[in-house]
Write a protein that holds these residues in place. Structure first.
Motif, PDB file in Angstrom:
ATOM      1  N   ARG A  47       0.837  -1.196   0.000  1.00 50.06           N
ATOM      2  CA  ARG A  47       0.000   0.000   0.000  1.00 50.06           C
ATOM      3  C   ARG A  47       0.878   1.255   0.000  1.00 50.06           C
ATOM      4  O   ARG A  47       0.630   2.190  -0.760  1.00 50.06           O
ATOM      5  CB  ARG A  47      -0.916   0.014   1.228  1.00 50.06           C
ATOM      6  CG  ARG A  47      -1.840   1.213   1.260  1.00 50.06           C
ATOM      7  CD  ARG A  47      -2.785   1.195   2.452  1.00 50.06           C
ATOM      8  NE  ARG A  47      -3.687   0.054   2.352  1.00 50.06           N
ATOM      9  CZ  ARG A  47      -3.782  -0.902   3.279  1.00 50.06           C
ATOM     10  NH1 ARG A  47      -3.059  -0.855   4.368  1.00 50.06           N
ATOM     11  NH2 ARG A  47      -4.624  -1.896   3.124  1.00 50.06           N
ATOM     12  N   SER A  48       1.921   1.250   0.818  1.00 55.78           N
ATOM     13  CA  SER A  48       2.789   2.435   0.863  1.00 55.78           C
ATOM     14  C   SER A  48       3.559   2.608  -0.437  1.00 55.78           C
ATOM     15  O   SER A  48       3.745   3.738  -0.903  1.00 55.78           O
ATOM     16  CB  SER A  48       3.752   2.348   2.040  1.00 55.78           C
ATOM     17  OG  SER A  48       4.689   1.322   1.837  1.00 55.78           O
ATOM     18  N   GLU A  49       4.008   1.522  -1.044  1.00 58.38           N
ATOM     19  CA  GLU A  49       4.710   1.616  -2.324  1.00 58.38           C
ATOM     20  C   GLU A  49       3.794   2.143  -3.420  1.00 58.38           C
ATOM     21  O   GLU A  49       4.201   2.967  -4.245  1.00 58.38           O
ATOM     22  CB  GLU A  49       5.285   0.258  -2.729  1.00 58.38           C
ATOM     23  CG  GLU A  49       6.482  -0.167  -1.916  1.00 58.38           C
ATOM     24  CD  GLU A  49       7.658   0.776  -2.091  1.00 58.38           C
ATOM     25  OE1 GLU A  49       7.966   1.158  -3.239  1.00 58.38           O
ATOM     26  OE2 GLU A  49       8.260   1.144  -1.064  1.00 58.38           O
ATOM     27  N   THR A  50       2.557   1.695  -3.441  1.00 59.34           N
ATOM     28  CA  THR A  50       1.599   2.173  -4.437  1.00 59.34           C
ATOM     29  C   THR A  50       1.322   3.655  -4.259  1.00 59.34           C
ATOM     30  O   THR A  50       1.302   4.416  -5.233  1.00 59.34           O
ATOM     31  CB  THR A  50       0.287   1.376  -4.336  1.00 59.34           C
ATOM     32  OG1 THR A  50       0.570  -0.011  -4.495  1.00 59.34           O
ATOM     33  CG2 THR A  50      -0.708   1.815  -5.386  1.00 59.34           C
ATOM     34  N   LEU A  51       1.102   4.064  -3.000  1.00 60.48           N
ATOM     35  CA  LEU A  51       0.856   5.481  -2.746  1.00 60.48           C
ATOM     36  C   LEU A  51       2.073   6.331  -3.098  1.00 60.48           C
ATOM     37  O   LEU A  51       1.936   7.452  -3.604  1.00 60.48           O
ATOM     38  CB  LEU A  51       0.458   5.696  -1.285  1.00 60.48           C
ATOM     39  CG  LEU A  51      -0.930   5.208  -0.902  1.00 60.48           C
ATOM     40  CD1 LEU A  51      -1.144   5.329   0.596  1.00 60.48           C
ATOM     41  CD2 LEU A  51      -1.994   5.969  -1.661  1.00 60.48           C
ATOM     42  N   LYS A  52       3.271   5.823  -2.858  1.00 59.58           N
ATOM     43  CA  LYS A  52       4.491   6.558  -3.192  1.00 59.58           C
ATOM     44  C   LYS A  52       4.591   6.754  -4.703  1.00 59.58           C
ATOM     45  O   LYS A  52       4.928   7.840  -5.181  1.00 59.58           O
ATOM     46  CB  LYS A  52       5.719   5.793  -2.683  1.00 59.58           C
ATOM     47  CG  LYS A  52       7.008   6.592  -2.751  1.00 59.58           C
ATOM     48  CD  LYS A  52       8.227   5.784  -2.368  1.00 59.58           C
ATOM     49  CE  LYS A  52       8.107   5.155  -1.006  1.00 59.58           C
ATOM     50  NZ  LYS A  52       9.314   4.392  -0.633  1.00 59.58           N
ATOM     51  N   LYS A  53       4.284   5.715  -5.478  1.00 58.14           N
ATOM     52  CA  LYS A  53       4.343   5.829  -6.937  1.00 58.14           C
ATOM     53  C   LYS A  53       3.281   6.792  -7.460  1.00 58.14           C
ATOM     54  O   LYS A  53       3.539   7.564  -8.396  1.00 58.14           O
ATOM     55  CB  LYS A  53       4.172   4.460  -7.578  1.00 58.14           C
ATOM     56  CG  LYS A  53       5.399   3.591  -7.427  1.00 58.14           C
ATOM     57  CD  LYS A  53       5.215   2.248  -8.082  1.00 58.14           C
ATOM     58  CE  LYS A  53       6.449   1.391  -7.845  1.00 58.14           C
ATOM     59  NZ  LYS A  53       6.313   0.065  -8.422  1.00 58.14           N
ATOM     60  N   SER A  58       2.392  12.704 -10.540  1.00 61.70           N
ATOM     61  CA  SER A  58       1.974  14.047 -10.962  1.00 61.70           C
ATOM     62  C   SER A  58       1.352  14.781  -9.780  1.00 61.70           C
ATOM     63  O   SER A  58       1.165  14.226  -8.710  1.00 61.70           O
ATOM     64  CB  SER A  58       0.951  13.938 -12.100  1.00 61.70           C
ATOM     65  OG  SER A  58      -0.233  13.340 -11.620  1.00 61.70           O
ATOM     66  N   GLY A  59       0.995  16.039 -10.020  1.00 56.25           N
ATOM     67  CA  GLY A  59       0.358  16.852  -8.988  1.00 56.25           C
ATOM     68  C   GLY A  59      -0.991  16.299  -8.577  1.00 56.25           C
ATOM     69  O   GLY A  59      -1.358  16.294  -7.412  1.00 56.25           O
ATOM     70  N   GLU A  60      -1.762  15.863  -9.553  1.00 51.19           N
ATOM     71  CA  GLU A  60      -3.077  15.282  -9.256  1.00 51.19           C
ATOM     72  C   GLU A  60      -2.934  13.956  -8.515  1.00 51.19           C
ATOM     73  O   GLU A  60      -3.722  13.636  -7.633  1.00 51.19           O
ATOM     74  CB  GLU A  60      -3.875  15.070 -10.551  1.00 51.19           C
ATOM     75  CG  GLU A  60      -4.456  16.331 -11.129  1.00 51.19           C
ATOM     76  CD  GLU A  60      -5.441  16.994 -10.185  1.00 51.19           C
ATOM     77  OE1 GLU A  60      -6.284  16.299  -9.590  1.00 51.19           O
ATOM     78  OE2 GLU A  60      -5.352  18.222 -10.027  1.00 51.19           O
ATOM     79  N   GLY A  61      -1.913  13.192  -8.868  1.00 50.82           N
ATOM     80  CA  GLY A  61      -1.677  11.919  -8.182  1.00 50.82           C
ATOM     81  C   GLY A  61      -1.330  12.126  -6.721  1.00 50.82           C
ATOM     82  O   GLY A  61      -1.757  11.368  -5.851  1.00 50.82           O
ATOM     83  N   ALA A  62      -0.553  13.163  -6.443  1.00 48.44           N
ATOM     84  CA  ALA A  62      -0.180  13.456  -5.056  1.00 48.44           C
ATOM     85  C   ALA A  62      -1.406  13.856  -4.248  1.00 48.44           C
ATOM     86  O   ALA A  62      -1.575  13.418  -3.104  1.00 48.44           O
ATOM     87  CB  ALA A  62       0.862  14.567  -5.015  1.00 48.44           C
ATOM     88  N   LYS A  63      -2.268  14.671  -4.849  1.00 48.73           N
ATOM     89  CA  LYS A  63      -3.493  15.079  -4.149  1.00 48.73           C
ATOM     90  C   LYS A  63      -4.392  13.880  -3.895  1.00 48.73           C
ATOM     91  O   LYS A  63      -4.991  13.749  -2.820  1.00 48.73           O
ATOM     92  CB  LYS A  63      -4.241  16.139  -4.961  1.00 48.73           C
ATOM     93  CG  LYS A  63      -3.547  17.468  -4.996  1.00 48.73           C
ATOM     94  CD  LYS A  63      -4.314  18.454  -5.847  1.00 48.73           C
ATOM     95  CE  LYS A  63      -3.542  19.754  -5.992  1.00 48.73           C
ATOM     96  NZ  LYS A  63      -4.238  20.695  -6.862  1.00 48.73           N
TER      97      LYS A  63
END
Length: 138
Positions: A47-53, A58-63
């Protein structure tokens, strides 16, 4: 406490069965707890690896990743508070039941007051969940 087992096979079996059974039970429980903790550790790692990727993409991915983390945190907090409410309610009802049982068994003396201990523990859990527990950002 000692047993005279000499050459009596029945006595040996009567002693060996509970010993072997308890060793098997606790061995099974330790392996089950270990494997469950390993599974949870792997799930959290993935889960943490997926969230990190997602966050690095991108900016939208981080949000989206931050919003997902907030949602998961709120879900965990809500589940924990609901569990504490249920535990407090059950403990309080057990206290009332113990008081009723002890009052019915021994009417001459106030032993039923021993039921106040679980009742007050349950009420403390309920008071904490409704009054003092952090509610989280909803």
């Amino acid at each position: 406490m000692s047993f005279a087992v000499d050459n009596n096979a029945v006595a040996v079996v009567a002693i060996a069965i509970p010993v072997i059974g308890s060793i098997a039970l606790f061995s099974f429980l330790s392996v089950a707890v270990w494997s469950d903790s390993r599974r949870k550790e792997r799930e959290e790692y993935y889960r943490s690896e997926t969230l990190k990727k997602i966050a690095e993409s991108s900016g939208e991915g981080a949000k989206a990743a931050i919003e997902l983390l907030r949602e998961q945190n709120n879900s965990v907090t809500k589940r924990r508070l609901e569990g504490m409410k249920l535990g407090g309610l059950i403990t309080a009802v057990v206290g009332i039941g113990v008081m009723a049982l002890l009052h019915g068994l021994v009417q001459d003396e106030p032993v039923y007051l021993a039921g106040l201990i679980p009742l007050l523990v349950g009420l403390a859990l309920l008071a904490y969940t409704f009054v003092m527990a952090p509610k989280g950002a909803n």
